[in-house]
Design an enzyme around this catalytic site. Structure first.
Site, PDB file in Angstrom:
ATOM      1  CB  THR A 128       7.332   0.864   4.122  1.00  0.00           C
ATOM      2  OG1 THR A 128       7.898   1.793   5.033  1.00  0.00           O
ATOM      3  CG2 THR A 128       5.833   1.137   4.052  1.00  0.00           C
ATOM      4  CG  ASP A 129      10.201   1.142   8.755  1.00  0.00           C
ATOM      5  OD1 ASP A 129       9.781   1.897   7.860  1.00  0.00           O
ATOM      6  OD2 ASP A 129      11.257   1.367   9.386  1.00  0.00           O
ATOM      7  CD  GLU A 130       7.438   5.827   6.016  1.00  0.00           C
ATOM      8  OE1 GLU A 130       6.361   6.365   5.735  1.00  0.00           O
ATOM      9  OE2 GLU A 130       8.533   6.254   5.651  1.00  0.00           O
ATOM     10  CG  ASP A 173      -0.160   2.117 -14.418  1.00  0.00           C
ATOM     11  OD1 ASP A 173      -0.549   1.524 -13.392  1.00  0.00           O
ATOM     12  OD2 ASP A 173       0.061   3.340 -14.462  1.00  0.00           O
ATOM     13  CE1 TYR A 187       5.262   4.524   0.210  1.00  0.00           C
ATOM     14  CE2 TYR A 187       6.084   5.040   2.413  1.00  0.00           C
ATOM     15  CZ  TYR A 187       6.118   4.246   1.270  1.00  0.00           C
ATOM     16  OH  TYR A 187       6.983   3.184   1.187  1.00  0.00           O
ATOM     17  CE  LYS A 206       4.481  -0.163   0.133  1.00  0.00           C
ATOM     18  NZ  LYS A 206       4.819  -0.781  -1.179  1.00  0.00           N
ATOM     19  CB  ALA A 209       5.215   1.817  -4.270  1.00  0.00           C
ATOM     20  CG  LEU A 269      10.004   3.820 -17.649  1.00  0.00           C
ATOM     21  CD1 LEU A 269      10.478   3.953 -19.103  1.00  0.00           C
ATOM     22  CD2 LEU A 269      11.220   3.667 -16.726  1.00  0.00           C
TER      23      LEU A 269
HETATM   24  P1  NAD Z   1      10.960   4.431  -6.150  1.00  0.00           P
HETATM   25  O1  NAD Z   1       9.993   5.551  -6.046  1.00  0.00           O
HETATM   26  O2  NAD Z   1      12.411   4.739  -6.280  1.00  0.00           O
HETATM   27  O3  NAD Z   1      10.574   3.505  -7.400  1.00  0.00           O
HETATM   28  C1  NAD Z   1       9.259   3.152  -7.683  1.00  0.00           C
HETATM   29  C2  NAD Z   1       9.229   2.560  -9.082  1.00  0.00           C
HETATM   30  O4  NAD Z   1       7.870   2.140  -9.344  1.00  0.00           O
HETATM   31  C3  NAD Z   1       9.605   3.548 -10.185  1.00  0.00           C
HETATM   32  O5  NAD Z   1      10.459   2.950 -11.110  1.00  0.00           O
HETATM   33  C4  NAD Z   1       8.269   3.894 -10.832  1.00  0.00           C
HETATM   34  O6  NAD Z   1       8.384   4.236 -12.205  1.00  0.00           O
HETATM   35  C5  NAD Z   1       7.489   2.610 -10.624  1.00  0.00           C
HETATM   36  N1  NAD Z   1       6.032   2.821 -10.621  1.00  0.00           N
HETATM   37  C6  NAD Z   1       5.335   3.747  -9.919  1.00  0.00           C
HETATM   38  N2  NAD Z   1       4.018   3.646 -10.182  1.00  0.00           N
HETATM   39  C7  NAD Z   1       3.882   2.614 -11.054  1.00  0.00           C
HETATM   40  C8  NAD Z   1       2.765   2.021 -11.687  1.00  0.00           C
HETATM   41  N3  NAD Z   1       1.523   2.462 -11.475  1.00  0.00           N
HETATM   42  N4  NAD Z   1       2.980   0.963 -12.499  1.00  0.00           N
HETATM   43  C9  NAD Z   1       4.247   0.507 -12.747  1.00  0.00           C
HETATM   44  N5  NAD Z   1       5.341   1.054 -12.168  1.00  0.00           N
HETATM   45  C10 NAD Z   1       5.156   2.088 -11.342  1.00  0.00           C
HETATM   46  O7  NAD Z   1      10.680   3.515  -4.889  1.00  0.00           O
HETATM   47  P2  NAD Z   1      11.699   2.656  -3.991  1.00  0.00           P
HETATM   48  O8  NAD Z   1      12.275   3.537  -2.945  1.00  0.00           O
HETATM   49  O9  NAD Z   1      12.574   1.881  -4.868  1.00  0.00           O
HETATM   50  O10 NAD Z   1      10.670   1.677  -3.258  1.00  0.00           O
HETATM   51  C11 NAD Z   1      10.327   0.421  -3.841  1.00  0.00           C
HETATM   52  C12 NAD Z   1       9.384  -0.301  -2.909  1.00  0.00           C
HETATM   53  O11 NAD Z   1      10.006  -0.526  -1.657  1.00  0.00           O
HETATM   54  C13 NAD Z   1       8.090   0.468  -2.617  1.00  0.00           C
HETATM   55  O12 NAD Z   1       7.045  -0.470  -2.576  1.00  0.00           O
HETATM   56  C14 NAD Z   1       8.340   1.056  -1.237  1.00  0.00           C
HETATM   57  O13 NAD Z   1       7.120   1.215  -0.552  1.00  0.00           O
HETATM   58  C15 NAD Z   1       9.187  -0.024  -0.611  1.00  0.00           C
HETATM   59  N6  NAD Z   1      10.109   0.422   0.451  1.00  0.00           N
HETATM   60  C16 NAD Z   1      10.965   1.459   0.214  1.00  0.00           C
HETATM   61  C17 NAD Z   1      11.888   1.799   1.203  1.00  0.00           C
HETATM   62  C18 NAD Z   1      12.881   2.916   0.982  1.00  0.00           C
HETATM   63  O14 NAD Z   1      13.606   3.284   1.912  1.00  0.00           O
HETATM   64  N7  NAD Z   1      13.001   3.485  -0.211  1.00  0.00           N
HETATM   65  C19 NAD Z   1      11.886   1.124   2.430  1.00  0.00           C
HETATM   66  C20 NAD Z   1      10.973   0.086   2.631  1.00  0.00           C
HETATM   67  C21 NAD Z   1      10.097  -0.263   1.617  1.00  0.00           C
HETATM   68  O1  DAU Z   2      10.956   3.666   6.466  1.00  0.00           O
HETATM   69  C1  DAU Z   2      10.849   3.263   5.138  1.00  0.00           C
HETATM   70  C2  DAU Z   2      10.483   4.445   4.268  1.00  0.00           C
HETATM   71  O2  DAU Z   2      11.653   5.254   4.173  1.00  0.00           O
HETATM   72  C3  DAU Z   2      10.000   4.045   2.877  1.00  0.00           C
HETATM   73  O3  DAU Z   2       8.794   3.344   3.008  1.00  0.00           O
HETATM   74  C4  DAU Z   2       9.789   5.283   1.992  1.00  0.00           C
HETATM   75  O4  DAU Z   2       9.445   4.883   0.681  1.00  0.00           O
HETATM   76  C5  DAU Z   2      11.086   6.063   1.954  1.00  0.00           C
HETATM   77  O5  DAU Z   2      10.906   7.257   1.209  1.00  0.00           O
HETATM   78  C6  DAU Z   2      11.525   6.402   3.384  1.00  0.00           C
HETATM   79  O6  DAU Z   2      10.583   7.324   3.992  1.00  0.00           O
HETATM   80  P1  DAU Z   2      11.085   8.594   4.843  1.00  0.00           P
HETATM   81  O7  DAU Z   2      10.000   9.587   4.827  1.00  0.00           O
HETATM   82  O8  DAU Z   2      11.643   8.169   6.147  1.00  0.00           O
HETATM   83  O9  DAU Z   2      12.336   9.049   3.903  1.00  0.00           O
HETATM   84  P2  DAU Z   2      12.859  10.465   3.395  1.00  0.00           P
HETATM   85  O10 DAU Z   2      14.114  10.179   2.650  1.00  0.00           O
HETATM   86  O11 DAU Z   2      11.811  11.255   2.712  1.00  0.00           O
HETATM   87  O12 DAU Z   2      13.220  11.206   4.752  1.00  0.00           O
HETATM   88  C7  DAU Z   2      14.083  10.624   5.718  1.00  0.00           C
HETATM   89  C8  DAU Z   2      14.117  11.546   6.936  1.00  0.00           C
HETATM   90  O13 DAU Z   2      14.785  12.771   6.583  1.00  0.00           O
HETATM   91  C9  DAU Z   2      12.748  11.964   7.419  1.00  0.00           C
HETATM   92  O14 DAU Z   2      12.766  12.054   8.824  1.00  0.00           O
HETATM   93  C10 DAU Z   2      12.518  13.344   6.785  1.00  0.00           C
HETATM   94  C11 DAU Z   2      13.922  13.903   6.753  1.00  0.00           C
HETATM   95  N1  DAU Z   2      14.247  14.845   5.651  1.00  0.00           N
HETATM   96  C12 DAU Z   2      13.903  14.498   4.377  1.00  0.00           C
HETATM   97  C13 DAU Z   2      14.242  15.304   3.320  1.00  0.00           C
HETATM   98  C14 DAU Z   2      13.850  14.940   1.903  1.00  0.00           C
HETATM   99  C15 DAU Z   2      14.984  15.991   5.906  1.00  0.00           C
HETATM  100  O15 DAU Z   2      15.326  16.308   7.076  1.00  0.00           O
HETATM  101  N2  DAU Z   2      15.336  16.792   4.858  1.00  0.00           N
HETATM  102  C16 DAU Z   2      15.003  16.496   3.572  1.00  0.00           C
HETATM  103  O16 DAU Z   2      15.370  17.275   2.661  1.00  0.00           O
END
Ligand code: NAD
Ligand code: DAU
Length: 331
Positions: free
Chosen positions: A120-122, A57, A147, A151, A79, A35
Site C-alpha cells: 500500500t501507499d500508506e 491461514d 495497519y 504493511k 492481509a 475466510l
Molecule cells: P480485504 O480485507 O478485502 O481482503 C483480505 C483477504 O485476506 C480476505 O479474503 C481475508 O479472508 C484474507 N485473509 C486475511 N487474513 C488471512 C490469513 N491470515 N490467512 C489467509 N487469508 C487471510 O483486503 P483488500 O482490500 O482486498 O486488500 C488486499 C491487499 O491489497 C492487502 O495486502 C492490502 O494491504 C493491499 N492494498 C489494498 C488497497 C485497497 O485500497 N483496498 C490498496 C493498496 C494495497
Molecule cells: O491507500 C491504500 C489504502 O486504502 C489501503 O492500504 C487500505 O487497505 C484501504 O483500506 C484504504 O485505506 P483508507 O484508510 O484510505 O480507506 P478507507 O476506505 O477506510 O477510508 C478512505 C477515506 O475515507 C479515509 O480518509 C477515511 C474516510 N472515511 C472512511 C469511512 C469508512 C470516511 O470519511 N467515512 C467512513 O465511513
C-alpha cells in the site's frame, strides 16, 4: 503456469482471480484464504469450477509450504486491511501482515518460487494538502497506523529476503482501490450501501482528507504487468492520478444516486487520520508501459454504485453488524 493467490476471496484478490481466469486460460489458479470476516467465497462463484480453493491461514507453515511447493508463482494479497480495525485491535494485523508474510517468504525461499508482494501507499505516511509532491519509489517509509506499520514491516521483510537469500520477488505499493466486491466497512461501499439501506452517508471530520482513487481492475492489470515484466527486487508504485477529497466523493455518490449532495452526517474523525495520499506512477508507466483503463472516476463510481445496487444479496447480511460496530466507535 500455476499461481497461488493469497487473500483471493477478498476485495482485490477476488477481482484478480476472476480477471485472471477470464483473460488467461493457460493459468492454473489456486486461492489460499482464511475466510476472515473480509473474505467471501461468493465473490469467486463465477470461477468455482475453474480455480482451486483452499481455506487456510498464511501463518500455517506446513500448509503454505505444501501449496508453494506446487506453484510457479505467488501473488500475496492476504492481509488485515482496514485502518479503523487496526486502531481497535492491532494484534491480527501483526499476525497476518507480518508473520504471514514471513511464512510465505520462507516457503518461496525454500522452493525458489517467484513472489509478488502487494502493498500500500500508506507505508509512506501522508502528504500535506497543499504540497505538490507525490509519493515515489524513493519516498522514505513513515507509516502512521498499526495497519500501515505492519504493511511497512512486511515490505521490509521482502526486501531483506531478496537481498540476503536471493528470493525472486517484486513489490508494488498501490493507492486506494474502488470497484465491485469491496467490503462495506470501506469508505465508498459504506456510503453507497448506507444510501441503498435508507441511511445517511458518514463523513469523518471535515472530509478534507485526500485519497488517490484507482479502479481495482487497473490495480490488478498493473500487478500482472509487474509479475510478467518487473525487475526482481524492485518496488513499483501503482496509481491512476485520481486525487479527490472525501467530501467531494460523498457528494458525488449522493448526486449519482439521485439524492441531495448535502444529505450526509459528519462523524468522529479517525485517530491519526492521514491527510493526503498521492502516487507518482511514472516508473510503472515509462518502464513497463502500463496504463489505467478507468480514467474517468465518475463513470467508474457509477458502475460501482450499479454493482452494489444489483448485488444486494452480496452485502445485505453484514450491514447491520458493520454499522453497529461503527456506531459504538462514534463513527
Ligand atoms: P480485504 O480485507 O478485502 O481482503 C483480505 C483477504 O485476506 C480476505 O479474503 C481475508 O479472508 C484474507 N485473509 C486475511 N487474513 C488471512 C490469513 N491470515 N490467512 C489467509 N487469508 C487471510 O483486503 P483488500 O482490500 O482486498 O486488500 C488486499 C491487499 O491489497 C492487502 O495486502 C492490502 O494491504 C493491499 N492494498 C489494498 C488497497 C485497497 O485500497 N483496498 C490498496 C493498496 C494495497
Ligand atoms: O491507500 C491504500 C489504502 O486504502 C489501503 O492500504 C487500505 O487497505 C484501504 O483500506 C484504504 O485505506 P483508507 O484508510 O484510505 O480507506 P478507507 O476506505 O477506510 O477510508 C478512505 C477515506 O475515507 C479515509 O480518509 C477515511 C474516510 N472515511 C472512511 C469511512 C469508512 C470516511 O470519511 N467515512 C467512513 O465511513
Amino acid at each position: 503456469m500455476r499461481i497461488l493467490v493469497t487473500g483471493g476471496a477478498g476485495f482485490i484478490g477476488s477481482n484478480f482471480v476472476n480477471d485472471t481466469v477470464r483473460d488467461r486460460p493457460g493459468i492454473e489458479v489456486t486461492v489460499l484464504d482464511a475466510l476472515t470476516y473480509a473474505g467471501s467465497q461468493t465473490s469467486l462463484s463465477s470461477v468455482r469450477d475453474s480455480a482451486n480453493f483452499v481455506e487456510g491461514d498464511i501463518t500455517d507453515a506446513d500448509l503454505v509450504n505444501t501449496l508453494i511447493s506446487e506453484s510457479d508463482a505467488v501473488v500475496h494479497f492476504a492481509a488485515e486491511s482496514h485502518n479503523d480495525n487496526s486502531l481497535a485491535d492491532p494484534g491480527p494485523f501483526v499476525q497476518t501482515n507480518v508473520i504471514g508474510t514471513y511464512t510465505l517468504l520462507q516457503a518461496v525461499r525454500e522452493h525458489g518460487v517467484r513472489y509478488h508482494h502487494v502493498s500500500t501507499d500508506e507505508v509512506y505516511g501522508d502528504l500535506e494538502l497543499d504540497d505538490p509532491a507525490k509519493f515515489t519509489e524513493h519516498t522514505p517509509y513513515n507509516p502512521s497506523s498499526p495497519y500501515s506499520s505492519t504493511k511497512a514491516a512486511s515490505d521490509m521483510l521482502v526486501r531483506a529476503w531478496v537481498r540476503s537469500f536471493g528470493v525472486q520477488a517484486t513489490l508494488s505499493n498501490c493507492s486506494n482501490n474502488y470497484g465491485p466486491y469491496q467490503h462495506i466497512e470501506k469508505f465508498i461501499p459504506r456510503q453507497i450501501t448506507n444510501i441503498l439501506a435508507g441511511a445517511r452517508p458518514k463523513l469523518y471530520g471535515a472530509g478534507k482528507n485526500v485519497r488517490d482513487w484507482i479502479h481495482v481492475e487497473d490495480h490488478n492489470s498493473a500487478v500482472w504487468r509487474i509479475l510478467e515484466s518487473g525487475e526482481i527486487g524492485r518496488t513499483y508504485l501503482i496509481g491512476a492520478d485520481g486525487e479527490l477529497d472525501n467530501l467531494s466523493v460523498v457528494r458525488m455518490i449522493l448526486e449519482l444516486m439521485g439524492k441531495d449532495p448535502d444529505d450526509f452526517d459528519h462523524v468522529t474523525d479517525r485517530a491519526g487520520h492521514d491527510l493526503r495520499y498521492a502516487i507518482d506512477s511514472s516508473t510503472l508507466r515509462n518502464e513497463l508501459g502500463w496504463r489505467p483503463r478507468y480514467t474517468n472516476f465518475r463513470e467508474g463510481l457509477q458502475a460501482t454504485i450499479d454493482w452494489y445496487r444489483d448485488n444486494c444479496s452480496w452485502w445485505e447480511d453484514g450491514k447491520v453488524a458493520v454499522e453497529a460496530r461503527y456506531q459504538s466507535q462514534g463513527a
